[in-house]
Design an enzyme around this catalytic site. Structure first.
Site, PDB file in Angstrom:
ATOM      1  N   ASP A  34     -36.132  17.555  34.639  1.00  0.00           N
ATOM      2  CA  ASP A  34     -36.160  17.681  33.182  1.00  0.00           C
ATOM      3  C   ASP A  34     -36.335  19.155  32.811  1.00  0.00           C
ATOM      4  N   LEU A  36     -37.593  20.079  29.972  1.00  0.00           N
ATOM      5  CA  LEU A  36     -38.707  20.156  29.017  1.00  0.00           C
ATOM      6  C   LEU A  36     -38.286  20.889  27.744  1.00  0.00           C
ATOM      7  N   ILE A  61     -29.940  20.876  33.155  1.00  0.00           N
ATOM      8  CA  ILE A  61     -28.671  20.343  33.692  1.00  0.00           C
ATOM      9  C   ILE A  61     -27.461  21.197  33.288  1.00  0.00           C
ATOM     10  N   LEU A  82     -30.486  10.319  32.238  1.00  0.00           N
ATOM     11  CA  LEU A  82     -30.855  10.094  30.838  1.00  0.00           C
ATOM     12  C   LEU A  82     -30.957  11.389  30.044  1.00  0.00           C
ATOM     13  N   THR A 131     -25.165   5.299  24.882  1.00  0.00           N
ATOM     14  CA  THR A 131     -25.587   4.730  23.603  1.00  0.00           C
ATOM     15  C   THR A 131     -24.505   3.855  22.983  1.00  0.00           C
ATOM     16  N   ASP A 132     -24.928   2.944  22.117  1.00  0.00           N
ATOM     17  CA  ASP A 132     -23.949   2.133  21.382  1.00  0.00           C
ATOM     18  C   ASP A 132     -23.194   2.951  20.323  1.00  0.00           C
ATOM     19  N   GLU A 133     -23.720   4.162  20.021  1.00  0.00           N
ATOM     20  CA  GLU A 133     -23.091   4.959  18.948  1.00  0.00           C
ATOM     21  C   GLU A 133     -21.682   5.421  19.312  1.00  0.00           C
ATOM     22  N   TYR A 156     -23.364  14.075  17.932  1.00  0.00           N
ATOM     23  CA  TYR A 156     -24.132  13.434  19.021  1.00  0.00           C
ATOM     24  C   TYR A 156     -23.297  12.366  19.713  1.00  0.00           C
ATOM     25  N   LYS A 160     -21.748  12.119  23.540  1.00  0.00           N
ATOM     26  CA  LYS A 160     -22.063  11.029  24.476  1.00  0.00           C
ATOM     27  C   LYS A 160     -20.768  10.306  24.902  1.00  0.00           C
ATOM     28  N   LYS A 195     -37.789  10.559  15.010  1.00  0.00           N
ATOM     29  CA  LYS A 195     -36.988   9.340  14.868  1.00  0.00           C
ATOM     30  C   LYS A 195     -37.680   8.396  13.891  1.00  0.00           C
ATOM     31  N   ARG A 220     -29.594  -1.175  11.984  1.00  0.00           N
ATOM     32  CA  ARG A 220     -29.734  -0.831  13.393  1.00  0.00           C
ATOM     33  C   ARG A 220     -30.246  -2.061  14.144  1.00  0.00           C
ATOM     34  N   ASN A 255     -32.617  -0.490   7.290  1.00  0.00           N
ATOM     35  CA  ASN A 255     -33.737   0.457   7.377  1.00  0.00           C
ATOM     36  C   ASN A 255     -34.821   0.135   6.351  1.00  0.00           C
ATOM     37  N   GLY A 289     -22.065  11.482   7.093  1.00  0.00           N
ATOM     38  CA  GLY A 289     -21.300  10.598   7.989  1.00  0.00           C
ATOM     39  C   GLY A 289     -22.135   9.449   8.541  1.00  0.00           C
TER      40      GLY A 289
HETATM   41  P1  NAD Z   1     -35.299  12.111  24.269  1.00  0.00           P
HETATM   42  O1  NAD Z   1     -34.712  13.115  23.345  1.00  0.00           O
HETATM   43  O2  NAD Z   1     -36.609  11.489  23.936  1.00  0.00           O
HETATM   44  O3  NAD Z   1     -35.484  12.762  25.724  1.00  0.00           O
HETATM   45  C1  NAD Z   1     -34.483  13.537  26.305  1.00  0.00           C
HETATM   46  C2  NAD Z   1     -35.054  14.188  27.576  1.00  0.00           C
HETATM   47  O4  NAD Z   1     -34.020  14.968  28.166  1.00  0.00           O
HETATM   48  C3  NAD Z   1     -36.231  15.139  27.306  1.00  0.00           C
HETATM   49  O5  NAD Z   1     -37.234  14.948  28.269  1.00  0.00           O
HETATM   50  C4  NAD Z   1     -35.602  16.508  27.433  1.00  0.00           C
HETATM   51  O6  NAD Z   1     -36.521  17.526  27.858  1.00  0.00           O
HETATM   52  C5  NAD Z   1     -34.519  16.269  28.469  1.00  0.00           C
HETATM   53  N1  NAD Z   1     -33.418  17.232  28.363  1.00  0.00           N
HETATM   54  C6  NAD Z   1     -32.735  17.574  27.243  1.00  0.00           C
HETATM   55  N2  NAD Z   1     -31.833  18.526  27.533  1.00  0.00           N
HETATM   56  C7  NAD Z   1     -31.928  18.758  28.867  1.00  0.00           C
HETATM   57  C8  NAD Z   1     -31.252  19.620  29.766  1.00  0.00           C
HETATM   58  N3  NAD Z   1     -30.299  20.468  29.329  1.00  0.00           N
HETATM   59  N4  NAD Z   1     -31.571  19.577  31.069  1.00  0.00           N
HETATM   60  C9  NAD Z   1     -32.549  18.727  31.517  1.00  0.00           C
HETATM   61  N5  NAD Z   1     -33.249  17.922  30.701  1.00  0.00           N
HETATM   62  C10 NAD Z   1     -32.944  17.937  29.395  1.00  0.00           C
HETATM   63  O7  NAD Z   1     -34.178  11.040  24.491  1.00  0.00           O
HETATM   64  P2  NAD Z   1     -34.294   9.435  24.611  1.00  0.00           P
HETATM   65  O8  NAD Z   1     -34.340   8.860  23.260  1.00  0.00           O
HETATM   66  O9  NAD Z   1     -35.327   9.096  25.594  1.00  0.00           O
HETATM   67  O10 NAD Z   1     -32.846   9.106  25.217  1.00  0.00           O
HETATM   68  C11 NAD Z   1     -32.620   9.145  26.613  1.00  0.00           C
HETATM   69  C12 NAD Z   1     -31.181   8.795  26.899  1.00  0.00           C
HETATM   70  O11 NAD Z   1     -30.903   7.478  26.416  1.00  0.00           O
HETATM   71  C13 NAD Z   1     -30.165   9.706  26.218  1.00  0.00           C
HETATM   72  O12 NAD Z   1     -29.101   9.905  27.107  1.00  0.00           O
HETATM   73  C14 NAD Z   1     -29.728   8.929  24.992  1.00  0.00           C
HETATM   74  O13 NAD Z   1     -28.414   9.284  24.628  1.00  0.00           O
HETATM   75  C15 NAD Z   1     -29.809   7.513  25.504  1.00  0.00           C
HETATM   76  N6  NAD Z   1     -30.075   6.481  24.482  1.00  0.00           N
HETATM   77  C16 NAD Z   1     -31.133   6.611  23.619  1.00  0.00           C
HETATM   78  C17 NAD Z   1     -31.395   5.584  22.706  1.00  0.00           C
HETATM   79  C18 NAD Z   1     -32.564   5.646  21.747  1.00  0.00           C
HETATM   80  O14 NAD Z   1     -32.693   4.778  20.885  1.00  0.00           O
HETATM   81  N7  NAD Z   1     -33.456   6.627  21.849  1.00  0.00           N
HETATM   82  C19 NAD Z   1     -30.571   4.452  22.681  1.00  0.00           C
HETATM   83  C20 NAD Z   1     -29.492   4.374  23.564  1.00  0.00           C
HETATM   84  C21 NAD Z   1     -29.269   5.383  24.470  1.00  0.00           C
HETATM   85  O1  DAU Z   2     -28.130   3.465  18.545  1.00  0.00           O
HETATM   86  C1  DAU Z   2     -28.726   4.229  19.564  1.00  0.00           C
HETATM   87  C2  DAU Z   2     -29.180   5.558  19.017  1.00  0.00           C
HETATM   88  O2  DAU Z   2     -30.324   5.306  18.216  1.00  0.00           O
HETATM   89  C3  DAU Z   2     -29.496   6.573  20.109  1.00  0.00           C
HETATM   90  O3  DAU Z   2     -28.329   6.854  20.830  1.00  0.00           O
HETATM   91  C4  DAU Z   2     -30.057   7.857  19.496  1.00  0.00           C
HETATM   92  O4  DAU Z   2     -30.422   8.750  20.523  1.00  0.00           O
HETATM   93  C5  DAU Z   2     -31.272   7.490  18.682  1.00  0.00           C
HETATM   94  O5  DAU Z   2     -31.806   8.645  18.063  1.00  0.00           O
HETATM   95  C6  DAU Z   2     -30.929   6.440  17.636  1.00  0.00           C
HETATM   96  O6  DAU Z   2     -30.059   6.990  16.620  1.00  0.00           O
HETATM   97  P1  DAU Z   2     -30.278   6.696  15.059  1.00  0.00           P
HETATM   98  O7  DAU Z   2     -29.633   7.766  14.285  1.00  0.00           O
HETATM   99  O8  DAU Z   2     -29.918   5.287  14.730  1.00  0.00           O
HETATM  100  O9  DAU Z   2     -31.892   6.812  14.991  1.00  0.00           O
HETATM  101  P2  DAU Z   2     -32.871   7.475  13.919  1.00  0.00           P
HETATM  102  O10 DAU Z   2     -34.258   7.044  14.277  1.00  0.00           O
HETATM  103  O11 DAU Z   2     -32.612   8.925  13.740  1.00  0.00           O
HETATM  104  O12 DAU Z   2     -32.456   6.743  12.560  1.00  0.00           O
HETATM  105  C7  DAU Z   2     -32.511   5.320  12.434  1.00  0.00           C
HETATM  106  C8  DAU Z   2     -31.975   4.968  11.074  1.00  0.00           C
HETATM  107  O13 DAU Z   2     -32.920   5.430  10.076  1.00  0.00           O
HETATM  108  C9  DAU Z   2     -30.664   5.645  10.724  1.00  0.00           C
HETATM  109  O14 DAU Z   2     -29.883   4.758   9.918  1.00  0.00           O
HETATM  110  C10 DAU Z   2     -31.070   6.867   9.893  1.00  0.00           C
HETATM  111  C11 DAU Z   2     -32.321   6.374   9.195  1.00  0.00           C
HETATM  112  N1  DAU Z   2     -33.354   7.399   8.931  1.00  0.00           N
HETATM  113  C12 DAU Z   2     -33.749   8.205   9.950  1.00  0.00           C
HETATM  114  C13 DAU Z   2     -34.735   9.151   9.766  1.00  0.00           C
HETATM  115  C14 DAU Z   2     -35.158  10.069  10.877  1.00  0.00           C
HETATM  116  C15 DAU Z   2     -33.961   7.457   7.690  1.00  0.00           C
HETATM  117  O15 DAU Z   2     -33.622   6.689   6.764  1.00  0.00           O
HETATM  118  N2  DAU Z   2     -34.946   8.395   7.495  1.00  0.00           N
HETATM  119  C16 DAU Z   2     -35.358   9.246   8.475  1.00  0.00           C
HETATM  120  O16 DAU Z   2     -36.260  10.091   8.229  1.00  0.00           O
END
Ligand code: NAD
Ligand code: DAU
Length: 350
Positions: A34, A36, A61, A82, A131-133, A156, A160, A195, A220, A255, A289
């Site tokens: 990582d 960090l 990475i 990840l 991700t599903d996005e 983003y 991905k 988030k 979501r 939301n 968007g």
């Molecule tokens: P996060 O942002 O909490 O953590 C990302 C981690 O990657 C951190 O520890 C960061 O230090 C590390 N990182 C970032 N850039 C780096 C680099 N250049 N080299 C090495 N390490 C690096 O992310 P998360 O929410 O835990 O998501 C993890 C994975 O799962 C991602 O690939 C994301 O696309 C995917 N994902 C997330 C969600 C979600 O809801 N959070 C859903 C579906 C998929």
């Molecule tokens: O679907 C998987 C994805 O879910 C992951 O791939 C992403 O890494 C993760 O961040 C997440 O993306 P979202 O954009 O859906 O998550 P976020 O928590 O940013 O936002 C959730 C929903 O809430 C989205 O419709 C935007 C809205 N939102 C978000 C924030 C931060 C708000 O209304 N207010 C806010 O302050």
């Protein structure tokens, strides 16, 4: 002993995956790789940092030489990838970091694995967590299937999607043994408070406005983070090479409904009069968007590999709130930035 490099292990989901693998598989050596960034927090892994089958490697990475060096040092049999820039809003204000980490970083890992394994694919595995996005945005009906055409709409999700395509290209072109999963929105402990859910918990606690984008009508599909880690475990061990699995909670919320439920739970937990926290809801300018709706069909994962989510949202959301309330110090150290000193104190000054 089998060595697995888990990238992004200090992040939200990565830390749950690392913990699960360190605790459940003593015969695996887990290398947490990582960089960090702001999202990486080694305090997430305090409970396993001294385990004999765990090691942390501070590496980026996007740095080809550094990645090659880690691969030649540990000679991993597998990678669970990840590490990523993960926040959509940040990708809108600064797309380049997403291109570098999510696309170039992934290719660096693919190249390092290909070079190390050198055609000896037996027992090797490159697991790409996505991700599903990548599938874009749904209207009011329908689901994302593994066969749904990619239609990413934010920097983003486009980054991905690119990484998914590259991982598949390495499978088809070179035979690299890969597997991919695409998951819906995760929630739970250690979620970075930029988030929606942890941000709202933190702001409700502090009686601050809760920013809801647009009219709060976006939908979501939420999954408890440990259920995602369990799905990754199953796909890693049982998913055939070249396959893709969708992972979702079958748990759609607008939301605004989600935030109202959270307000109700927080009022109960904080002993506030019901309705107090809802007054903090503030509708703000919409995300550019902004994808309307995500909804995953995870039938393939359930029927082929036998995975099921263990928690309903009605169980998982109060459990999550309890965790944040019981771990105030974690939240304070993240919001104050103090967590970023932990690596120095823990790994460089002793
Ligand atoms: P996060 O942002 O909490 O953590 C990302 C981690 O990657 C951190 O520890 C960061 O230090 C590390 N990182 C970032 N850039 C780096 C680099 N250049 N080299 C090495 N390490 C690096 O992310 P998360 O929410 O835990 O998501 C993890 C994975 O799962 C991602 O690939 C994301 O696309 C995917 N994902 C997330 C969600 C979600 O809801 N959070 C859903 C579906 C998929
Ligand atoms: O679907 C998987 C994805 O879910 C992951 O791939 C992403 O890494 C993760 O961040 C997440 O993306 P979202 O954009 O859906 O998550 P976020 O928590 O940013 O936002 C959730 C929903 O809430 C989205 O419709 C935007 C809205 N939102 C978000 C924030 C931060 C708000 O209304 N207010 C806010 O302050």
């Amino acid at each position: 002993m089998k060595t697995i490099i888990i990238t992004g292990g200090a992040g939200f989901i990565g830390s749950h995956v690392v913990r699960r693998f360190v605790n459940n598989y003593p015969n695996y050596r887990i290398v947490n790789l990582d960089a960090l960034t702001y999202a990486g927090n080694l305090e997430n892994l305090k409970d396993v940092e001294n385990a004999s089958n765990y090691v942390f490697e501070h590496a980026d990475i996007t740095d080809e030489a550094a990645i090659e060096a880690v691969f030649s040092k540990y000679k991993p049999e597998a990678v669970i990838h990840l590490a990523a820039e993960s926040h959509v809003d940040r990708s809108i204000s600064g797309p380049m970091a997403f291109v570098k980490t999510n696309i170039i970083g992934t290719v660096n890992l693919l190249n390092a694995a290909r070079k190390l394994w050198d055609g000896n694919w037996e027992g090797k595995r490159f697991y790409h967590v996505s991700t599903d996005e990548v599938y874009g945005s749904l209207g009011e009906e329908g689901f994302f299937y593994e066969s749904t055409a990619y239609d990413p709409r934010s920097p983003y999700s486009a980054s991905k999607a690119s990484s998914d395509h590259l991982v598949r290209a390495y499978f088809h072109t070179y035979g690299l043994p890969v597997v991919i999963s695409n998951c819906s929105n995760n929630y739970g402990p250690n979620h970075f408070p930029e988030k929606l859910i942890p941000l709202a918990i933190h702001r409700i606690q502090n009686n601050q406005e809760i920013p809801v984008y647009g009219k709060g009508e976006n939908v979501r599909d939420w999954l408890y983070v440990e259920d995602h880690a369990a799905a990754i475990d199953v796909v890693f061990h049982k998913g055939p090479n070249g396959e893709t699995y969708n992972i979702g909670g079958n748990n759609e919320w607008t939301n605004i409904d989600l935030i109202r439920l959270l307000c109700k739970i927080m009022d109960e937990k904080l002993g506030r009069e019901v309705g107090t926290s809802e007054k903090l809801i503030t509708f703000v300018k919409d995300r550019a968007g902004h994808d309307l709706r995500y909804a995953i069909d995870s039938t393939k994962l359930k029927t082929e590999l036998g995975w099921q989510p263990s928690l309903t949202f009605e169980e998982g959301l109060p459990k999550t709130v309890d965790w944040y309330l019981a771990n105030q110090e974690w939240l304070d150290r993240v919001t104050s930035g103090q967590y970023q000193n932990y690596f120095k104190q823990q790994y460089q000054e002793r």
